[in-house]
Design an enzyme around this catalytic site. Structure first.
Site, short mmCIF file in Angstrom:
data_model
loop_
_atom_site.label_atom_id
_atom_site.label_comp_id
_atom_site.label_asym_id
_atom_site.label_seq_id
_atom_site.Cartn_x
_atom_site.Cartn_y
_atom_site.Cartn_z
N ASN A 221 0.85 -1.18 0.00
CA ASN A 221 0.00 0.00 0.00
C ASN A 221 0.89 1.24 0.00
O ASN A 221 2.13 1.12 0.00
CB ASN A 221 -0.98 -0.02 1.18
CG ASN A 221 -0.27 -0.06 2.54
OD1 ASN A 221 0.83 0.45 2.71
ND2 ASN A 221 -0.91 -0.68 3.51
N ARG A 222 0.30 2.40 0.00
CA ARG A 222 1.10 3.62 -0.10
C ARG A 222 2.12 3.73 1.04
O ARG A 222 3.29 3.99 0.80
CB ARG A 222 0.18 4.84 -0.11
CG ARG A 222 0.93 6.16 -0.26
CD ARG A 222 0.04 7.38 -0.09
NE ARG A 222 0.83 8.60 -0.19
CZ ARG A 222 0.92 9.37 -1.26
NH1 ARG A 222 0.21 9.07 -2.33
NH2 ARG A 222 1.68 10.45 -1.26
N LYS A 223 1.66 3.51 2.26
CA LYS A 223 2.54 3.61 3.43
C LYS A 223 3.70 2.63 3.30
O LYS A 223 4.87 2.99 3.56
CB LYS A 223 1.74 3.35 4.70
CG LYS A 223 2.54 3.41 5.98
CD LYS A 223 1.62 3.21 7.17
CE LYS A 223 2.39 3.27 8.50
NZ LYS A 223 3.30 2.11 8.66
N GLU A 224 3.41 1.40 2.93
CA GLU A 224 4.45 0.39 2.81
C GLU A 224 5.42 0.73 1.68
O GLU A 224 6.63 0.49 1.80
CB GLU A 224 3.81 -0.97 2.56
CG GLU A 224 3.03 -1.50 3.77
CD GLU A 224 2.10 -2.65 3.44
OE1 GLU A 224 1.69 -3.36 4.36
OE2 GLU A 224 1.79 -2.83 2.24
N ASP A 298 -5.51 -8.69 0.76
CA ASP A 298 -5.52 -10.12 0.44
C ASP A 298 -6.31 -10.38 -0.84
O ASP A 298 -5.92 -11.20 -1.68
CB ASP A 298 -6.16 -10.91 1.59
CG ASP A 298 -5.45 -10.71 2.92
OD1 ASP A 298 -4.25 -10.38 2.90
OD2 ASP A 298 -6.10 -10.89 3.96
#
Length: 348
Positions: A221-224, A298
């Protein structure tokens, strides 16, 4: 075909072709426990809501939910991971059987409890989450057992069931930072996939430092994505393609980790599909309402991988997984999507 959509005919073709494939899922498996209730008063003991119990249910979580998303779309799935020799582990195994997931690849350990996430929900809002887990890394012996089981599954013979003799089209690794996905395990799976020409998808957990180079698909995701790139997320733009820092992060990850495809999920802004030497492709979200984002990642990695296994192009796979995610976030709890729901979401 419009690059931003698929015809219902093409969706049906891809789903039908995917049913002929088999996908292996490796990673941290857990049991999702949901307690549902109502709140009408505040506790006199402390300034917290009193939840009046109504019902509870159990669902496969973590990598087990990835496998459940595959079988919900009628794709054969085998699950590999670790559970405890406890009642929660037995409950999880029964649930997996109920969802048609082959779980012979699950290792049971007396010294490691089954991971359980308990979510208490009132009026469709999560009040609190309680995690019961251990995060010890997989030891050398268990790693060898898992790699042996995965290798055996990739070479299924006539002595196995008809479900198991389907050709393995790819492997999905779900890293939730609970200790299953170690560098030796990842390296062993990468070598196996390279040797056999198998697709390898991974949903990363940046807090868990691993060498992620050379995979088929990464789905942060964006944060990751910013954490993987070692950059602070200090800018936002409603148009991801005009978000300079996001573009830098995508370029850095493609250069440093060299995945064949990078799919960055952006919540309400949809997804960004990135490939080397090509302009990123933005897919806007199709979610009508968002009730619960639990397990949406998922759904994305499962749907994208099965689409590729069915012969979809990267753009087709991204669009299909975006539609699937848009459906599950409109449901409560750890949800999945059916073939009928997915097909209907493409009806004009």
């Amino acid at each position: 075909m419009n690059r931003r959509t698929l015809t219902t005919r093409r969706v049906k073709e891809l789903l039908a072709a995917a049913r002929r494939a088999r996908v292996l899922v490796v990673g941290d498996v857990m049991l999702d426990h949901f307690i549902w209730g109502t709140v009408s008063r505040i506790s006199p003991e402390a300034p917290v809501p009193v939840v009046e119990f109504q019902r509870e249910n159990l669902m496969p979580g973590g990598a087990a939910n990835v496998a459940r998303n595959l079988t919900s779309l009628r794709v054969s799935a085998d699950l590999f991971g670790r559970v405890g020799k406890d009642s929660e582990g037995e409950k999880l195994r029964r649930l997996l059987g109920d969802h048609g997931i082959r779980c012979q690849g699950l290792i049971s350990r007396a010294d490691h409890p089954t991971s359980v996430k308990t979510r208490i929900i009132a009026h469709h809002q999560q009040v609190v989450r309680i995690d019961r887990e251990a995060r010890d890394c997989l030891d050398e012996g268990a790693t060898h057992r898992l790699l042996t089981a995965i290798n055996r599954a990739c070479g299924a013979g006539a002595h196995l069931t008809s479900c198991a003799t389907k050709d393995v089209a790819g492997i999905i690794i779900g890293d939730y930072g609970k200790g299953i996905v170690t560098q030796p395990l990842l390296d062993g799976i990468k070598a196996l996939c390279q040797e056999r020409g198998l697709w390898l998808s991974l949903d990363p957990k940046p807090v868990h430092k691993l060498n992620l180079a050379g995979l088929s698909l990464l789905t942060p995701n964006r944060k990751e994505a910013f954490e993987l790139a070692g950059m602070a997320d200090e800018t936002r733009n409603p148009n991801p393609l005009a978000d300079k820092n996001l573009m830098v992060v995508a370029s850095r990850l493609l250069a440093d980790l060299r995945p064949a495809l990078l799919l960055i999920t952006l919540g309400e802004l949809g997804m960004l599909l990135c490939q080397r030497d090509r302009r990123p492709f933005h897919i806007p979200t199709v979610a009508q309402e968002v009730f619960d984002v639990s397990g949406a990642g998922d759904t994305v990695i499962a749907t994208f991988t099965l689409a590729v296994a069915a012969g979809a192009s990267p753009v087709e796979a991204a669009i299909l997984s975006n539609h699937a995610a848009g459906i599950v976030v409109g449901k409560f709890g750890t949800a999945t999507v059916s073939p009928e729901e997915l097909i209907d979401s493409f009806v004009p």
